[in-house]
Design a protein around this motif. Sequence first.
Motif, PDB file in Angstrom:
ATOM      1  N   ASP A 138      -0.062  -3.024  -0.594  1.00 46.08           N
ATOM      2  CA  ASP A 138       0.834  -2.888  -0.323  1.00 46.08           C
ATOM      3  C   ASP A 138       1.674  -3.133  -1.359  1.00 46.08           C
ATOM      4  O   ASP A 138       2.038  -4.389  -1.548  1.00 46.08           O
ATOM      5  N   PRO A 139       2.864  -1.978  -2.029  1.00 45.39           N
ATOM      6  CA  PRO A 139       2.717  -0.595  -1.150  1.00 45.39           C
ATOM      7  C   PRO A 139       1.802   0.490  -1.354  1.00 45.39           C
ATOM      8  O   PRO A 139       0.853  -0.107  -2.958  1.00 45.39           O
ATOM      9  N   ALA A 140       1.188   0.846  -0.720  1.00 48.48           N
ATOM     10  CA  ALA A 140       0.783   1.947  -1.203  1.00 48.48           C
ATOM     11  C   ALA A 140       1.210   3.278  -2.424  1.00 48.48           C
ATOM     12  O   ALA A 140       2.818   3.658  -2.427  1.00 48.48           O
ATOM     13  N   ILE A 141       0.547   3.295  -4.141  1.00 47.37           N
ATOM     14  CA  ILE A 141       0.759   4.202  -4.400  1.00 47.37           C
ATOM     15  C   ILE A 141       0.201   5.613  -4.646  1.00 47.37           C
ATOM     16  O   ILE A 141      -1.035   5.537  -4.397  1.00 47.37           O
ATOM     17  N   HIS A 142       1.942   6.391  -4.764  1.00 49.81           N
ATOM     18  CA  HIS A 142       1.938   7.884  -4.690  1.00 49.81           C
ATOM     19  C   HIS A 142       0.271   8.812  -6.833  1.00 49.81           C
ATOM     20  O   HIS A 142       0.697   7.685  -6.817  1.00 49.81           O
ATOM     21  N   PRO A 143      -0.040   9.012  -6.645  1.00 54.71           N
ATOM     22  CA  PRO A 143      -0.833   9.803  -7.318  1.00 54.71           C
ATOM     23  C   PRO A 143      -0.025   9.543  -8.326  1.00 54.71           C
ATOM     24  O   PRO A 143      -0.371   9.985  -9.662  1.00 54.71           O
ATOM     25  N   ASN A 144       1.483  10.079  -8.345  1.00 55.47           N
ATOM     26  CA  ASN A 144       2.752  10.273  -9.102  1.00 55.47           C
ATOM     27  C   ASN A 144       2.925   8.986 -10.084  1.00 55.47           C
ATOM     28  O   ASN A 144       3.319   8.615 -10.748  1.00 55.47           O
ATOM     29  N   ASP A 158       2.501  -3.968   7.245  1.00 56.62           N
ATOM     30  CA  ASP A 158       3.688  -3.631   8.208  1.00 56.62           C
ATOM     31  C   ASP A 158       4.211  -2.665   7.076  1.00 56.62           C
ATOM     32  O   ASP A 158       5.049  -1.726   7.933  1.00 56.62           O
ATOM     33  N   ALA A 159       4.519  -2.448   6.112  1.00 58.12           N
ATOM     34  CA  ALA A 159       5.210  -0.995   5.031  1.00 58.12           C
ATOM     35  C   ALA A 159       4.686   0.118   5.586  1.00 58.12           C
ATOM     36  O   ALA A 159       4.775   0.882   5.591  1.00 58.12           O
ATOM     37  N   GLN A 160       3.129   0.164   5.479  1.00 56.72           N
ATOM     38  CA  GLN A 160       2.129   1.193   5.949  1.00 56.72           C
ATOM     39  C   GLN A 160       2.198   1.465   7.290  1.00 56.72           C
ATOM     40  O   GLN A 160       2.555   2.483   7.790  1.00 56.72           O
ATOM     41  N   ASP A 161       2.820   0.785   8.129  1.00 52.82           N
ATOM     42  CA  ASP A 161       2.992   0.831  10.052  1.00 52.82           C
ATOM     43  C   ASP A 161       3.998   1.758   9.784  1.00 52.82           C
ATOM     44  O   ASP A 161       4.445   2.486  10.496  1.00 52.82           O
ATOM     45  N   ASP A 162       5.180   1.584   8.946  1.00 55.94           N
ATOM     46  CA  ASP A 162       6.422   2.350   9.637  1.00 55.94           C
ATOM     47  C   ASP A 162       6.265   3.683   8.826  1.00 55.94           C
ATOM     48  O   ASP A 162       7.883   4.410   8.654  1.00 55.94           O
ATOM     49  N   LEU A 163       5.194   3.636   8.015  1.00 56.17           N
ATOM     50  CA  LEU A 163       5.010   5.575   7.602  1.00 56.17           C
ATOM     51  C   LEU A 163       4.912   6.306   9.009  1.00 56.17           C
ATOM     52  O   LEU A 163       4.664   7.489   8.355  1.00 56.17           O
ATOM     53  N   PHE A 164       4.764   6.032  10.121  1.00 56.81           N
ATOM     54  CA  PHE A 164       4.941   6.799  10.666  1.00 56.81           C
ATOM     55  C   PHE A 164       6.300   7.557  11.133  1.00 56.81           C
ATOM     56  O   PHE A 164       6.921   6.831  11.167  1.00 56.81           O
ATOM     57  N   GLU A 165       6.036   8.550  11.751  1.00 57.82           N
ATOM     58  CA  GLU A 165       6.929   9.772  12.023  1.00 57.82           C
ATOM     59  C   GLU A 165       6.097  10.535  13.722  1.00 57.82           C
ATOM     60  O   GLU A 165       4.795  10.597  13.517  1.00 57.82           O
ATOM     61  N   ALA A 208       4.781   6.444  -8.298  1.00 54.93           N
ATOM     62  CA  ALA A 208       5.641   5.642  -7.481  1.00 54.93           C
ATOM     63  C   ALA A 208       5.551   5.683  -6.475  1.00 54.93           C
ATOM     64  O   ALA A 208       4.142   5.654  -5.481  1.00 54.93           O
ATOM     65  N   GLU A 209       6.085   4.762  -5.410  1.00 47.94           N
ATOM     66  CA  GLU A 209       5.659   4.484  -4.381  1.00 47.94           C
ATOM     67  C   GLU A 209       5.096   4.970  -3.030  1.00 47.94           C
ATOM     68  O   GLU A 209       6.308   6.390  -3.036  1.00 47.94           O
ATOM     69  N   PHE A 210       4.194   5.351  -1.873  1.00 44.66           N
ATOM     70  CA  PHE A 210       4.173   6.474  -1.731  1.00 44.66           C
ATOM     71  C   PHE A 210       4.863   6.183  -0.146  1.00 44.66           C
ATOM     72  O   PHE A 210       4.592   4.955   0.530  1.00 44.66           O
ATOM     73  N   THR A 211       6.256   6.817   0.260  1.00 46.53           N
ATOM     74  CA  THR A 211       6.864   6.669   0.861  1.00 46.53           C
ATOM     75  C   THR A 211       6.784   8.201   1.679  1.00 46.53           C
ATOM     76  O   THR A 211       6.138   9.060   1.734  1.00 46.53           O
TER      77      THR A 211
END
Length: 838
Positions: free
Chosen positions: A424-430, A805-812, A432-435
């Motif tokens: 945490d955080p998951a990091i986008h290949p760009n 927790d931060a990755q759990d919150d990626l749910f939609e 920045a943070e993966f959100t």
Amino acid sequence: MTRRSSAILVVLGMVMALIPTTVVLAAGPGTTINEIRIDQPSTDDDEYFELSGEPGAGLDGLTYLVIGDGAAALGSGVIEAMVALSGHSLDSDGFFVAAEDTFTLGTADLETNLNFENSDNVTHLLVEDFTGSNGDDLDTNDDGVLDVEPWANVVDLIALVEEENPPAGTEFHYGPPVVGPEGTFVPGHVYDCEIDEWTIGEFDGGDDTPGEVNVCDAEEPEEPEPVPRFINEIQGDGAASPLEGELVTITGVVVGDFQGNEFAGDQLDAFFVQEEPADWDDDPDTSEGIFVFAPDAADVAVGDVVEVIGTVDEFSGKTEITDVIEVLKIGTDPTSVVATPVSLPVTSQSDWEPFEGMLVTFPQDLIISEYFNFDRFNEIVLTTDRQYQGTHVAAPGDPANAVTAENALARITLDDGRSSQNPDPAIHPNGAEFTLDNTFRGGDILQDVTGVIDFAFGLYRIQPVHLDDPLPSVTYINANPRPSSPDPIEGEVRVASFNVLNFFTHLDDGVNDFCGPTGDLECRGADDEDDFDFPEQELERQLAKLVAGVIALDADIVGIQEIENDILESDGDRAHDAVLTLVEALNALQGAGTWAWVGEANHYNDYPVRNEIIYRTGDVELVGDPIALADDAFDDTRPGDVEPLGRPPLAQTFREIVDRGSRQPFTVVVNHFKSKGSDCASIGDPDIGDGQANCNLTRVAQSEALLDFIDVLEADTSGVLVIGDLNSYAMEDPITALVEGGLTELVETFIGADAYSFVFDGQLGYLDTALATRSMLNRVRGVTIFHINADEPDILDYDMSFKQDAQDDLFEAEPYRVSDHDPVIVGLTFGGSARRGG
């Protein structure tokens, strides 16, 4: 007790205990304790003690004792080993050795049961005229002073200690003299060099001298002086360094800093150093960069010029500098941060070795192709193009394997500079943070990928370096945007195939097996909230995504794979609860009675999941009851396995509801063939290395059984549509068998060779497909695959098992990544009033 070896440590035995004891040594020269081993790696086969003194001296009246906490951990001062020595004597060299009968380090004068304690403070004594017994408690109030002394004299003693008196967590010892601790342990091997000048020996052995003079005069080796080396010298022109084990000094510029930072958190405890350009050699086979593992080093930054003193090491195939003694910053030179252009494909994986540890950049578009490990390790795989499974584009055997081999040379792993799981955080290949507002999909493009070539976990990989100056920063292009709806196809009736990735309403508690038609199989899918303390139950998340996915299909009939095979009414809820729960959830959103289940079939085998069919009641109606195929190709089991080989095909005949036009019946058959994951060698169907993986013959047999089933069904219908997850790619034998049996493969016919519904190991293909009988083929108006799952990283799914927790919150509650398979949709026409069009 087994632990690592330690360097020899000389400990003066006359270190005084912090409280007095009553043990007094007899005066004058005589027989003494000279060497002891109480522990070694693995089994304790070589415990011994050695006495020394005048050659030939008798040992009558002497007893060897060990005082510790006793077999029952009674406290301090308990006699836990006792060896009577009367009748024995020192040999002609003045030594006597007592050992276990498993002793391998020499010849024992006495074989006896020692069983020395090696996990707490212990005191070894040589006493005269002993009158006590093994197990006697000599320190009855456990205060470190012996209350009972059942001997005339103490001839010699040595206390082997884990901690000094008074102890915090172990019993007292009864020195001085004392020796130890060895790190945080009781010494496993000690020997006397002069009177009460005890030395800690090697735990792993090699310096034991039972029955011989102790080696005490060896001089400590001089510390080697570090040798200044160029990095290219250290790397050499092969996979391993020619200087492994050498203490070296390197000087270079930091090109990758992975010591940890506020954004990424803990990283690799390391940095990469590259030779300054003026010092590069002319050998294309030697790397100019190296990994420096230095957890306690001062902070460095990219562009710093540093001098590093450490030891060359090969760690799991990576050349590195470790055991770092010094990191000295001697300047800053951003102009020396030079990235070497490289490109894919390579001719061999070894082509990366000359760049190991170096900063590189890729002046080409790279495609995001694999992201299975993104949630656990923040890894993705980059390729030159989207790659396809070998057996999707070529015949099994050498042609398919050649494609797979070619794919392997056109890919590389992009890491995140961290070694933790579920970071945490998951990091986008760009960078920045993966959100939820900064995601990616398979097929998206990265340009100017820049980083250090690393080797870890058996793979060359890129540890990314995101800098704007002097290096280009990676550019991310969303080349494969999410579809909001399926591509339009013609046809009044839409039939979809949807693998829903283990939709169970019995929740996995992580302990008990209570699912399936037998009530004793492992549960799959959502986990139990009570067991995992989830803020929102996984089942609710899975169901919300699944309902959104089914609605987004805009289908009249949905054939489902991997839904719980729940036929019991005695397992705490109603039979068929999973499919009924799905239908009820759909109707809650789209109106009562909108959706229905076809009902109970004639046959269910014992597999934990099954095929199912649901439909919109306003668009089609049932003709007859659902029929499941009962056939050994699906119902047989492997030896020792309770699960059958497959899920029985399920057929249902429908009729379109129209005001005018054709009302001819048509039949949909939903399938889920044997997977490739578990082997079938026990039934003569192993993976033969032709690209079709495990159980290919089993799937061929299932194709043949399906063809026979279709022959029966065709008697009462105008045509048969076969859908489902056949666990076979386009060129594999089970698909060939179906086509040669008279079916037309619709995905290939309507979409073509680029079609895919699944990603495995970064390679595309379709396991999910649709086929039509000749009589059904002229009613097919279109086919599409709805790419809502295979291109999405699974960090977005419902599962909360490993996520922070931060990755759990990626749910939609959206249809994206409800499963790992994309749904296939077929448009049919029967000459009635058209409800949809392309």
